[in-house]
Every structure is written in C-alpha cells, then in structure tokens.
Design an enzyme around this catalytic site. Structure first.
Site: not given
Ligand code: GDP
Ligand code: MN
Length: 389
Positions: A101, A189
């Site tokens: 991530y 993101e």
C-alpha cells in the site's frame, strides 16, 4: 473531483508510474474485443468511485473470451455500495508476488503532506489502521522540501517491503509525489502497489482525488469524463452551479453561503438529526437557483424533510420565496419544507409563502427552531439542545 481507477492510472502514467496496459469497455462486446487485443489472461474491473470492488465481485480474472463475456455481463449493471457499474476497465493481468500500500495525502492538522506505506496491501487500509497501526510507516513531507529518493528508500524499508521491491518502490514514490504535487491532487493512493513475479513494482489500483480549485491551470482536466460517474443529483447540481455534497443523513439542507450551509449542517446534528447533504446555492438563491436546489434534494431518496435556511443580503427574500413557490409548481417535492428566511424584504417573502404554498412549507423564525422542526419531521428521536440564533 474523484477519478475512477482507469482515469487515475492514466494520470499516474503521465508521471512515469508503471501501470498495466488496459482498455475501457462500456459493453460486453467491447470488453471481449479489448481482451482479445490485450491478450489473456485479463482482469475485468468495475469502474465505480468506491473501494472494495474486489470483495463485492466487481473484479474478476478471465482466461478466455467466454470468461470475459461471463464476467462483463455480471459486472455491468452491478450495484456496488450504491454505485451502478456502467463502465469496465479491461486490463492485462499481472502475476503478483506481493501486495503493498502507498499513498500521499494532506495532513491538515500537521499542515504537511503525509506519505503512508505498508507491506500489508490489497486489504482495506482502514482495517489495517485498526488491527495493526504499526504496519503502516508514515512520513510527513514539508512541501517546501519535497521528497528525495533516499527518504523514500528509507520509508519503504521502514514499512517492511521485501528487499527486491525497495528500489522500485522508492523510485515509484518519487514519481507519485510529483504526480500529487504537480498534478494538484489532494490524494493519490495505490492499493495494491505490487511486486510482480518478474521483480517489477507497479500500481495495480489507483485512487486519485483532484483539487477542483486548481482546475484553472489544468485545461486537460476537461477531458476527464467525470460527469459520467456522478450521480444524477450531483450532475444536476454541477450543471446548475450549485455546490452540493451528499452526506448520509435524512434532513436535506439548502442554504446560501458556505458558512451558513455548514452552520445549518451543524445545527441539525446539534439537535439530534443528521444532514442528508451540504448544499450552498451561493449567489444563485434566486428563483431558478432555489428551484434547482429543491430539485436536486428531491432526487435523494433518503431525504425525509428539507430545511431551507436563507439569509437575504444581496439576494432578496421575496425572490427566494418566489423561487420556492415556482419550484413547488415545477417539481413534485415529496418532503415537507421547513423554511427559515431572514433579511432583505422578509415581510413580503412571508406573505408570498403564506398565500401560495402554506401546506407544503412550515415557516420558522430562527435557525434553531427550524432545525428542530426539520429533525422532528425527519423522524429522528426527540430533538433537543442547541443555542438560539
Ligand atoms: P478494489 O477491491 O476496489 O480495491 O480493487 P483492486 O483493483 O485493488 O483489486 C482487488 C484485488 O484484485 C487486488 O488486491 C488483487 O488481489 C486482485 N487483482 C487485481 N488486478 C489483478 C491482476 O492483474 N492479477 C491478479 N492476480 N490479481 C489482481
Ligand atoms: Mn484496491
């Protein structure tokens, strides 16, 4: 404005961030054609502005044209958390070794940018924050200093990414920061950021929120077909120049001026209710603006009562009143309207309302009493609290 995945990936690609080749498809036939052009296996991906598509069945691997057909048929029209899938992204499948991530966003309280990286990717990051906050490595970035390759290398190492991924991930993060800053995004993101079995680091998903206030220096944003993914309400509001943000509650709110609209949202929660939206009609609190605002709110099925809070400064209250009356003629407003009007020409406005629209509209003299009344009508538990204004 929020981009859907493929728009986000196209944005990333401009900054040299590695993404997989893919193609947009609006129909099953287009999906099959795209897949055969890309070569199997492919991933059929629902394009909606909401996460957790995989869990909801909106992301499927396909090995053949028949499988593409099967998955595209199932996913098109699928409802994912209230978003109906109208478009697919067909992407060449990646052989994943690891899922990570990475994101950049603004930490408003620290007044700095914030980079977050985790070796636990591919899962809901909120869940990781809850279960294992230490699994996320954070770094505040001063916008004047920016980031260096060394700092990014250190960050990904701290996050516990695999040795093989460190260089690639650090380089990708430098590009991602440039995309975030020069691209005027509020959020970039990547979840998952993957290490492929060939040892490459690549963005397999993209969540990008652009800062609408920077649109003036990005003529290319006009090409981003954002309109197609807005709800009917958002589209209508945008086309009428209304500043509309849907929320989760039951009291629809219309006010003029962002400050007054925010105070109205606050007051509704203070007396025990929940706002269904923020809507600032701005300088459009005239007849047409009011009618459009009521139309937008009326399209929201969760609205149980409408609270109109207008202070007539430049706009005259009688004009606002005429707008409300004409809106009632134009559209069949399902909820009751609680109206708090004050300011220029308020006496005439009250006369118009009482003569022409009395049963649909309840007039209240203060913001607090209006909020209480609206919350009551929306069926929330007994409204209380608040300060008289
Ligand atoms: P989200 O569920 O909305 O976050 O959608 P993602 O694009 O993140 O996809 C969800 C999951 O599908 C990823 O975490 C991967 O595990 C899987 N996935 C997506 N693309 C690929 C791919 O190209 N190959 C493989 N093997 N899995 C993929
Ligand atoms: Mn994802």
């Amino acid at each position: 404005m929020d981009l859907v995945e493929y728009q986000g990936k196209q944005y990333f690609a401009r900054y040299g961030i590695a993404v997989s080749p893919g193609q947009v498809a609006n129909t099953v036939a287009e999906a099959e054609a795209a897949a055969s052009r890309l070569g199997y296996p492919v991933v059929v991906k629902a394009q909606v502005q909401v996460g957790g598509r995989g869990k909801a069945g909106g992301i499927k691997l396909a090995d053949s044209s028949a499988e593409v057909k099967e998955h595209a048929t199932a996913i098109l029209g699928m409802n994912i958390k209230g978003h109906v899938v109208r478009r697919l992204w067909i992407e060449k499948a990646t052989d994943i070794a690891k899922e990570y991530y990475a994101s950049f966003t603004l930490d408003r309280s620290a007044k700095l940018h914030l980079a977050m990286v985790s070796a636990r990717g591919g899962v809901d990051i909120e869940q990781v924050v809850e279960e294992d906050p230490d699994a996320i490595a954070r770094l505040h970035v001063n916008p004047i200093d920016g980031v260096t390759l060394e700092a990014m290398r250190d960050l990904v190492e701290r996050a516990g990414l695999d040795e093989q991924a460190l260089d690639g991930a650090a380089e990708l993060l430098v590009k991602l920061y440039r995309c975030y800053i020069e691209g005027d995004a509020d959020l970039v993101e990547i979840n998952p950021l993957v290490l492929t079995t060939d040892g490459e680091v690549r963005a397999l998903d993209a969540k990008v929120t652009l800062d609408d206030d920077a649109a003036f220096r990005h003529p290319e944003w006009a090409e981003i077909e954002n309109m197609s993914v807005l709800t009917e309400r958002e589209r209508l509001a945008k086309s009428k120049g209304l500043s509309y943000i849907p929320l989760e509650g039951t009291v629809g709110i219309i006010a003029n001026g962002a400050g007054l609209a925010m105070s109205t949202v606050d007051m509704v929660s203070q007396v025990g209710g929940t706002a269904a939206n923020f809507l600032d009609v701005g300088g459009n609190a005239d007849e047409d603006g009011m009618a459009s605002a009521l139309e937008v709110i009326n399209l929201d099925p969760s609205v149980k009562a409408i609270l109109v809070n207008i202070f007539g400064g430049i706009v005259r209250c009688d004009e606002v009143a005429r707008g409300i009356v004409s809106a009632l003629d134009r559209v069949d407003i399902t909820s009751q309207i609680v109206l708090r009007l004050d300011g220029t020409n308020v006496a005439e406005a009250r006369k118009i309302i009482s003569e022409r629209a009395s049963e649909k509209i309840i007039s209240e003299l203060t913001m607090l009493s209006a909020a209480r009344r609206a919350v009551e009508l929306a069926g929330a538990p007994k409204p209380q609290g608040g300060t008289e204004l």
